[in-house]
Motif scaffolding. Structure first.
Motif, PDB file in Angstrom:
ATOM      1  N   UNK A   1       0.841  -1.198   0.000  1.00 38.70           N
ATOM      2  CA  UNK A   1       0.000   0.000   0.000  1.00 38.70           C
ATOM      3  C   UNK A   1       0.876   1.247   0.000  1.00 38.70           C
ATOM      4  N   UNK A   2       0.499   2.229  -0.834  1.00 34.13           N
ATOM      5  CA  UNK A   2       1.157   3.530  -0.827  1.00 34.13           C
ATOM      6  C   UNK A   2       0.257   4.517  -0.104  1.00 34.13           C
ATOM      7  N   UNK A   3       0.840   5.304   0.807  1.00 36.52           N
ATOM      8  CA  UNK A   3       0.067   6.284   1.566  1.00 36.52           C
ATOM      9  C   UNK A   3       0.667   7.664   1.356  1.00 36.52           C
ATOM     10  N   UNK A   4      -0.064   8.596   0.727  1.00 35.24           N
ATOM     11  CA  UNK A   4       0.435   9.968   0.617  1.00 35.24           C
ATOM     12  C   UNK A   4       0.396  10.653   1.972  1.00 35.24           C
ATOM     13  N   UNK A   5       1.317  11.578   2.180  1.00 39.16           N
ATOM     14  CA  UNK A   5       1.340  12.345   3.416  1.00 39.16           C
ATOM     15  C   UNK A   5       0.246  13.401   3.390  1.00 39.16           C
TER      16      UNK A   5
ATOM     17  N   UNK B   1       8.352  -6.410   6.983  1.00 45.21           N
ATOM     18  CA  UNK B   1       7.592  -5.263   6.489  1.00 45.21           C
ATOM     19  C   UNK B   1       8.585  -4.181   6.092  1.00 45.21           C
ATOM     20  N   UNK B   2       8.437  -3.664   4.897  1.00 48.81           N
ATOM     21  CA  UNK B   2       9.254  -2.560   4.429  1.00 48.81           C
ATOM     22  C   UNK B   2       8.425  -1.283   4.437  1.00 48.81           C
ATOM     23  N   UNK B   3       8.980  -0.227   5.003  1.00 47.44           N
ATOM     24  CA  UNK B   3       8.353   1.089   4.985  1.00 47.44           C
ATOM     25  C   UNK B   3       9.358   2.034   4.340  1.00 47.44           C
ATOM     26  N   UNK B   4       9.144   2.322   3.062  1.00 47.44           N
ATOM     27  CA  UNK B   4      10.051   3.166   2.290  1.00 47.44           C
ATOM     28  C   UNK B   4       9.359   4.487   2.002  1.00 47.44           C
ATOM     29  N   UNK B   5      10.085   5.589   2.175  1.00 49.12           N
ATOM     30  CA  UNK B   5       9.418   6.884   2.049  1.00 49.12           C
ATOM     31  C   UNK B   5      10.239   7.877   1.244  1.00 49.12           C
ATOM     32  N   UNK B   6       9.535   8.922   0.756  1.00 49.78           N
ATOM     33  CA  UNK B   6      10.166  10.147   0.296  1.00 49.78           C
ATOM     34  C   UNK B   6       9.429  11.305   0.975  1.00 49.78           C
ATOM     35  N   UNK B   7       9.556  12.516   0.500  1.00 46.31           N
ATOM     36  CA  UNK B   7       8.949  13.659   1.183  1.00 46.31           C
ATOM     37  C   UNK B   7       7.427  13.602   1.211  1.00 46.31           C
ATOM     38  N   UNK B   8       6.826  12.999   0.203  1.00 41.94           N
ATOM     39  CA  UNK B   8       5.383  13.151   0.025  1.00 41.94           C
ATOM     40  C   UNK B   8       4.547  11.934   0.391  1.00 41.94           C
ATOM     41  N   UNK B   9       5.184  10.831   0.745  1.00 41.70           N
ATOM     42  CA  UNK B   9       4.409   9.659   1.089  1.00 41.70           C
ATOM     43  C   UNK B   9       5.307   8.471   1.365  1.00 41.70           C
TER      44      UNK B   9
ATOM     45  N   UNK C   1       5.632   3.939   0.988  1.00 41.80           N
ATOM     46  CA  UNK C   1       5.194   2.648   0.482  1.00 41.80           C
ATOM     47  C   UNK C   1       5.411   1.615   1.568  1.00 41.80           C
ATOM     48  N   UNK C   2       4.364   0.865   1.875  1.00 43.54           N
ATOM     49  CA  UNK C   2       4.455  -0.175   2.899  1.00 43.54           C
ATOM     50  C   UNK C   2       4.144  -1.526   2.264  1.00 43.54           C
ATOM     51  N   UNK C   3       5.068  -2.464   2.387  1.00 41.52           N
ATOM     52  CA  UNK C   3       4.864  -3.805   1.847  1.00 41.52           C
ATOM     53  C   UNK C   3       5.168  -4.839   2.931  1.00 41.52           C
ATOM     54  N   UNK C   4       4.572  -5.996   2.810  1.00 43.77           N
ATOM     55  CA  UNK C   4       4.809  -7.089   3.753  1.00 43.77           C
ATOM     56  C   UNK C   4       5.059  -8.365   2.977  1.00 43.77           C
ATOM     57  N   UNK C   5       6.078  -9.108   3.384  1.00 45.17           N
ATOM     58  CA  UNK C   5       6.351 -10.401   2.770  1.00 45.17           C
ATOM     59  C   UNK C   5       6.593 -11.441   3.853  1.00 45.17           C
TER      60      UNK C   5
END
Length: 354
Positions: free
Chosen positions: A41-45, A322-330, A332-336
């Protein structure tokens, strides 16, 4: 088996550069972790937030967020052995503010090379300014101090990483107590202008420390209130254990384990705990838009973190990553999981970074 959450600020490339960067990045282990997933899932800030996405995500994961405010100050104080008592505390970062062509701008505090002796001297010279204004200043580490300001309950602040390289007109503390902040800031700036520690810094080619940045305010009362709200809403969850690698001072203070290298990853697998590992090594090049440096640090994570984690998943030593990768605007959260990694029909790709 352990559950691992990796929080990687700025590991998500800026959208305008993402296609070129993902083509240049050689990271098959990361590709497998991103592609063979059980959830993504991608979550915008939120546009009203004055912090970075990962800062708010971590605060929420630890039960320290009040809406869009990551109230980390009191927990960070306890992490460095300080007792916040019943006060309202702010994280305070000494910094350098300069005049750009048309506005004030703050550089990345990571590049200040603030030494312990300099920080101590600046702290000691600034403390009377705080005390004369009715505030307290507490030492945490060389680049992370704490300020008690019980009356600053309505001030709106931003994190330094959110404000860095931006027009500070839009990011300075605002609200009813903003005038009090500006007065205190001016007093400290005048004191530091002639401080010998700054003269020594300039003599060795470093920028002077000429201001401070308060943010992350919290008190014991606000922490308890947040916990009660989460419990009433049925959202109270077990707080993960925190580990940090090359993280800023506030985050290192929240960590139970502070890793000197990623070779210490195995130490997190000694029990079946939920671990949140925050790696900050990509943040500096990401903030500076140094994409060559960004690729270098991502390749480092591939070799020292992503590939070992993928191997541990294959061996069944980790239950979920779980990976939580971000930039300034949002973000991306993934789970494997080990089972998800057996989805042979899914081609490993870095396209989720786009």
């Amino acid at each position: 088996m352990a559950h691992i959450t990796l929080v990687l600020p700025f590991a998500l490339p800026a959208p305008e550069f993402a296609p070129d960067l993902t083509r240049a990045l050689q990271a098959p282990a990361l590709a497998a972790l991103l592609s063979k997933t059980s959830g993504r899932q991608y979550r915008p800030l939120d546009a009203e937030a004055r912090v970075l996405p990962h800062e708010l995500w971590i605060a929420r994961a630890l039960g320290l967020a009040r809406g869009l405010v990551p109230g980390v100050a009191t927990s960070a104080m306890r992490g460095v052995g300080l007792d916040p008592g019943d006060g309202m505390w702010f994280v305070v970062n000494p910094t350098h503010i300069q005049i750009a062509r048309t506005h004030l701008q703050m550089g990345d505090t990571r590049g200040l090379d603030l030494r312990e002796t300099e920080a101590r001297a600046l702290f000691d010279s600034a403390r009377p300014c705080f005390e004369e204004g009715g505030y307290a200043l507490a030492w945490g580490t060389r680049d992370t101090w704490f300020m008690r300001a019980d009356g600053w309950t309505e001030i709106v602040t931003a994190s330094p990483d959110a404000a860095v390289n931006m027009n500070l007109t839009d990011w300075m503390p605002s609200g009813p107590q903003a005038r009090a902040f500006r007065k205190l800031q001016n007093d400290v700036q005048v004191t530091w202008f002639t401080d010998p520690a700054n003269a020594a810094r300039e003599a060795r080619g470093q920028l002077p420390i000429n201001s401070f940045w308060p943010w992350g305010n919290a008190s014991i009362a606000t922490e308890h209130a947040q916990q009660l709200v989460a419990k009433a809403a049925g959202k109270a969850v077990a707080r993960p254990r925190v580990a940090a690698f090359e993280a800023p001072g506030w985050l290192a203070a929240l960590a139970e384990r502070r890793l000197d290298s990623l070779a210490g990853l195995d130490t997190l697998l000694d029990d079946d705990a939920d671990w949140l590992l925050a790696c900050g090594n990509v943040a500096a090049p990401g903030i500076a838009a140094d994409w060559s440096g960004w690729l270098q640090q991502m390749q480092r994570l591939e070799a020292e973190l992503f590939a070992p984690l993928l191997a541990l998943l294959a061996k069944g030593r980790i239950k979920t990553v779980r990976l939580v990768l971000s930039h300034r605007d949002g973000l991306l959260e993934t789970t494997t999981t080990p089972l998800a990694q057996r989805k042979f029909w899914r081609r490993p790709t870095l396209e989720p970074l786009l």
